[in-house]
Design a protein around this motif. Sequence first.
Motif, PDB file in Angstrom:
ATOM      1  N   PHE A 145       0.839  -1.190   0.000  1.00 44.81           N
ATOM      2  CA  PHE A 145       0.000   0.000   0.000  1.00 44.81           C
ATOM      3  C   PHE A 145       0.878   1.244   0.000  1.00 44.81           C
ATOM      4  O   PHE A 145       2.014   1.224   0.463  1.00 44.81           O
ATOM      5  CB  PHE A 145      -0.912   0.010   1.233  1.00 44.81           C
ATOM      6  CG  PHE A 145      -1.763  -1.218   1.347  1.00 44.81           C
ATOM      7  CD1 PHE A 145      -2.799  -1.435   0.459  1.00 44.81           C
ATOM      8  CD2 PHE A 145      -1.522  -2.156   2.327  1.00 44.81           C
ATOM      9  CE1 PHE A 145      -3.587  -2.573   0.550  1.00 44.81           C
ATOM     10  CE2 PHE A 145      -2.294  -3.291   2.427  1.00 44.81           C
ATOM     11  CZ  PHE A 145      -3.333  -3.497   1.538  1.00 44.81           C
ATOM     12  N   ASP A 146       0.307   2.338  -0.480  1.00 39.41           N
ATOM     13  CA  ASP A 146       1.045   3.597  -0.478  1.00 39.41           C
ATOM     14  C   ASP A 146       0.968   4.223   0.911  1.00 39.41           C
ATOM     15  O   ASP A 146       0.526   3.592   1.871  1.00 39.41           O
ATOM     16  CB  ASP A 146       0.521   4.532  -1.564  1.00 39.41           C
ATOM     17  CG  ASP A 146      -0.958   4.872  -1.390  1.00 39.41           C
ATOM     18  OD1 ASP A 146      -1.536   4.532  -0.352  1.00 39.41           O
ATOM     19  OD2 ASP A 146      -1.514   5.497  -2.312  1.00 39.41           O
ATOM     20  N   GLN A 147       1.347   5.487   1.028  1.00 39.14           N
ATOM     21  CA  GLN A 147       1.390   6.165   2.325  1.00 39.14           C
ATOM     22  C   GLN A 147       0.014   6.317   2.960  1.00 39.14           C
ATOM     23  O   GLN A 147      -0.092   6.448   4.173  1.00 39.14           O
ATOM     24  CB  GLN A 147       2.019   7.550   2.166  1.00 39.14           C
ATOM     25  CG  GLN A 147       3.482   7.493   1.815  1.00 39.14           C
ATOM     26  CD  GLN A 147       4.053   8.878   1.566  1.00 39.14           C
ATOM     27  OE1 GLN A 147       3.326   9.836   1.373  1.00 39.14           O
ATOM     28  NE2 GLN A 147       5.364   8.969   1.578  1.00 39.14           N
ATOM     29  N   ARG A 148      -1.034   6.280   2.156  1.00 39.49           N
ATOM     30  CA  ARG A 148      -2.385   6.427   2.691  1.00 39.49           C
ATOM     31  C   ARG A 148      -2.859   5.175   3.391  1.00 39.49           C
ATOM     32  O   ARG A 148      -3.861   5.186   4.110  1.00 39.49           O
ATOM     33  CB  ARG A 148      -3.352   6.797   1.571  1.00 39.49           C
ATOM     34  CG  ARG A 148      -3.050   8.157   1.000  1.00 39.49           C
ATOM     35  CD  ARG A 148      -3.917   8.577  -0.150  1.00 39.49           C
ATOM     36  NE  ARG A 148      -5.014   7.697  -0.475  1.00 39.49           N
ATOM     37  CZ  ARG A 148      -5.611   7.673  -1.646  1.00 39.49           C
ATOM     38  NH1 ARG A 148      -5.205   8.467  -2.596  1.00 39.49           N
ATOM     39  NH2 ARG A 148      -6.613   6.861  -1.881  1.00 39.49           N
ATOM     40  N   GLY A 149      -2.198   4.061   3.192  1.00 38.16           N
ATOM     41  CA  GLY A 149      -2.576   2.819   3.837  1.00 38.16           C
ATOM     42  C   GLY A 149      -3.580   2.034   3.018  1.00 38.16           C
ATOM     43  O   GLY A 149      -3.928   2.416   1.903  1.00 38.16           O
ATOM     44  N   PRO A 150      -4.073   0.937   3.560  1.00 37.45           N
ATOM     45  CA  PRO A 150      -5.005   0.095   2.807  1.00 37.45           C
ATOM     46  C   PRO A 150      -6.363   0.778   2.663  1.00 37.45           C
ATOM     47  O   PRO A 150      -6.782   1.532   3.536  1.00 37.45           O
ATOM     48  CB  PRO A 150      -5.114  -1.166   3.652  1.00 37.45           C
ATOM     49  CG  PRO A 150      -4.739  -0.743   5.014  1.00 37.45           C
ATOM     50  CD  PRO A 150      -3.747   0.367   4.854  1.00 37.45           C
TER      51      PRO A 150
ATOM     52  N   LEU B 257      -9.901  -3.509   4.551  1.00 39.78           N
ATOM     53  CA  LEU B 257      -9.968  -3.740   5.992  1.00 39.78           C
ATOM     54  C   LEU B 257     -11.326  -4.277   6.422  1.00 39.78           C
ATOM     55  O   LEU B 257     -11.507  -4.670   7.567  1.00 39.78           O
ATOM     56  CB  LEU B 257      -9.672  -2.432   6.746  1.00 39.78           C
ATOM     57  CG  LEU B 257      -8.270  -1.881   6.540  1.00 39.78           C
ATOM     58  CD1 LEU B 257      -8.147  -0.535   7.226  1.00 39.78           C
ATOM     59  CD2 LEU B 257      -7.228  -2.841   7.061  1.00 39.78           C
TER      60      LEU B 257
END
Length: 75
Positions: free
Chosen positions: A54-59, A64
């Motif tokens: 995942f990028d910096q923003r997260g999943p 989730l």
Amino acid sequence: MKTRGSGSSTWKRQKLKLLQERLKVKVLKKVEKKPFLPKCPCCKTGNLYRLAVFDQRGPPAWYLGGGQNAIPYKN
């Protein structure tokens, strides 16, 4: 004035090999790198394999299993 083919990598490899032989230089062979397989941080056995990145923003929320309005889990 450049000679024909003097910029090609094939020509350079051939010339380098010839020069190394004439100068009696020992050629270092490249060591094949083993792929990095991290171990389990808990038991230190087995290999961990990356399933998703995942990028910096997260999943994303769908990954989730909740939406943006979902109540965060508390310990």
